[in-house]
Design an enzyme around this catalytic site. Structure first.
Site, PDB file in Angstrom:
ATOM      1  CG  ASP A 130      42.790  41.952  37.409  1.00 39.36           C
ATOM      2  OD1 ASP A 130      43.208  40.807  37.159  1.00 39.36           O
ATOM      3  OD2 ASP A 130      43.549  42.910  37.651  1.00 39.36           O
ATOM      4  NE  ARG A 161      41.787  35.805  40.236  1.00 37.31           N
ATOM      5  CZ  ARG A 161      42.302  37.018  40.278  1.00 37.31           C
ATOM      6  NH1 ARG A 161      42.314  37.777  39.200  1.00 37.31           N
ATOM      7  NH2 ARG A 161      42.808  37.491  41.406  1.00 37.31           N
TER       8      ARG A 161
END
Ligand code: S3P
Length: 428
Positions: free
Chosen positions: A313, A344
């Site tokens: 993350d 991402r």
């Protein structure tokens, strides 16, 4: 909502981080299926952990929330009730996968739904092993939400070598395993965050270069009475922002320092970051410490792919840091980033390119040509409806030569509702 981000002269101050998202989810889920009552302090106000509380209430669990204090009357592992309506997991993959493991293990008839982003993320990774345990769970087109769970004839213990280093997958299987008479064994070759094992006191032993973790009906599910630590993943945005802006000093008290979560701390230190860690202690089963972040000059790094699960993350904001390092940094083995709230890898490549940074997009990572005198162009950054993209773009924009904008800025509330206020508070 579009947020304007002014370039910062420096960033200074003391921030009270949001409560850890991963631990908040687990504290509530485990409290619900414990047969005791729990009081959780500092439960996260962010949208994802609140989705978990909403689902638990629908399953007949009594949840009382006063500010950040949450009282949960555990119903025991066999006490969940069939809900009257669909369980809405919102944007939260952790809610869908962990709660999915619990309701599938318990055989509670229900349907789990999510928003457009969550409904486009594959759930096949949990559906296949859960069904092989005797649970009954199906997804749209075999892999997407809505997930429909039905009653079953008992959970069989399986030995499951994890095909992906994912804590959500590991947890889903171990949670379903709590409903089986025989042990379920999850074989983990690459460590991912271990909050589930810690908070449930699950037995584990070394196996090859990794470990085996076991769960079964014999495991007593402990009450969850502790204060949730500050979220290391939220801290990471300020760690990078503090390093990059000159004359900065940011204090982050009571930051979660679980070793399986903090690879970004070590990576940034290795790159040259000036961090100080003081007053280490524990809250419940989790370590915490106070962090002090100061401006630093960064060297480039080639990330060890084995560390990716321990900074999954934090990778977006690590990419921002790498743009300012003195040379070429390489991220590889990070294909999982394509399966998050958005892809991402592509999203960060787009954001960094808009700023004028030189990056190369690969199937499983990014190559970043850093430069200590890099000054991002003022830009209008898309956030791809992804909280971490919005916050990474904001950190990048603090170093720009002019005012930048971040689109759809309210999405930070998924993990960090106070993010924009905190940014304003420390910007000088
Ligand atoms: C989480 C695990 C990670 C992480 C997510 C939270 C958890 O996902 O990206 O934000 O709480 O278990 P994966 O385990 O699927 O990589």
């Amino acid at each position: 909502m579009i947020k304007k981000v002014e370039p910062a002269q420096k960033l200074t101050g003391n921030l009270s981080l949001p409560a850890d998202k991963s631990i908040s989810h687990r504290s509530a889920l485990f409290a619900a299926i414990s047969s005791e009552a729990s009081v959780i302090e500092n439960y996260s106000a962010a949208a994802d952990p609140q989705s978990t509380l909403g689902c638990l209430k629908q399953l007949g669990v009594s949840v009382h929330q006063k500010g950040s204090r949450v009282e949960i009357e555990g119903v025991g592992r066999d006490g969940l009730q069939k809900p009257d309506s669909q369980l809405d997991c919102g944007n939260s993959g952790t809610t869908m996968r962990l709660l999915g493991g619990i309701v599938a293990g318990a055989g509670v008839e229900c349907e789990l739904i999510g928003d457009a982003s969550l409904s486009s993320r594959t759930m096949k990774r949990i559906i296949t092993p859960l069904n092989s345990m005797g649970c009954r769970i199906e997804g749209r087109d075999g892999e997407f939400a809505p997930l429909r769970v039905s009653a079953h004839n008992g959970v069989k213990g399986i030995r499951f070598p994890l095909p992906i280093a994912s804590a959500q997958l590991k947890s889903a299987i171990l949670l379903a395993g709590l409903f089986g008479d025989e042990p379920t064994e999850v074989v983990e070759s690459l460590p991912s965050r271990d909050h589930t094992e810690r908070l449930l006191d699950l037995a584990s032993e070394p196996f090859g270069t990794g470990k085996i973790i076991r769960s079964s009906r014999n495991d007593v599910i402990p009450a969850q009475n502790y204060r949730v630590p500050g979220d290391f993943s939220a801290a990471a945005f300020w760690m990078v922002a503090g390093i990059l802006n000159p004359d900065s000093e940011i204090h982050l008290p009571q930051t979660g320092m679980n070793p399986s979560r903090i690879a970004a701390y070590h990576i940034l230190k290795q790159m040259g970051a000036d961090f100080q860690k003081t007053a280490p202690s524990n809250t419940g089963k989790e370590p915490v410490a106070n962090l002090l972040i100061r401006s630093s000059e960064l060297q480039p790094i080639r990330l060890d792919p084995n560390l990716i699960p321990n900074c999954i993350d934090e990778l977006p904001v690590l990419m921002v840091a790498m743009c300012f390092a003195d040379g070429v940094s390489v991220i590889s083995g990070a294909e999982e980033l394509r399966h998050k709230e958005t892809d991402r890898l592509s999203a960060m490549h787009k954001i960094l390119s808009l700023s004028g940074a030189k990056t190369e997009l690969k199937e499983d990572g990014l190559i970043i040509h850093g430069n200590p005198s890099f000054t991002p162009e003022p830009a209008r950054y898309p956030s791809f409806h992804d909280h971490r993209m919005a916050m990474a773009a904001a950190v990048l924009a603090t170093r720009s030569r002019g005012v930048s904008e971040v689109e759809d800025a309210e999405c930070t509330a998924i993990s960090y509702p106070e993010f924009w206020t905190h940014l304003q508070e420390i910007t000088r």
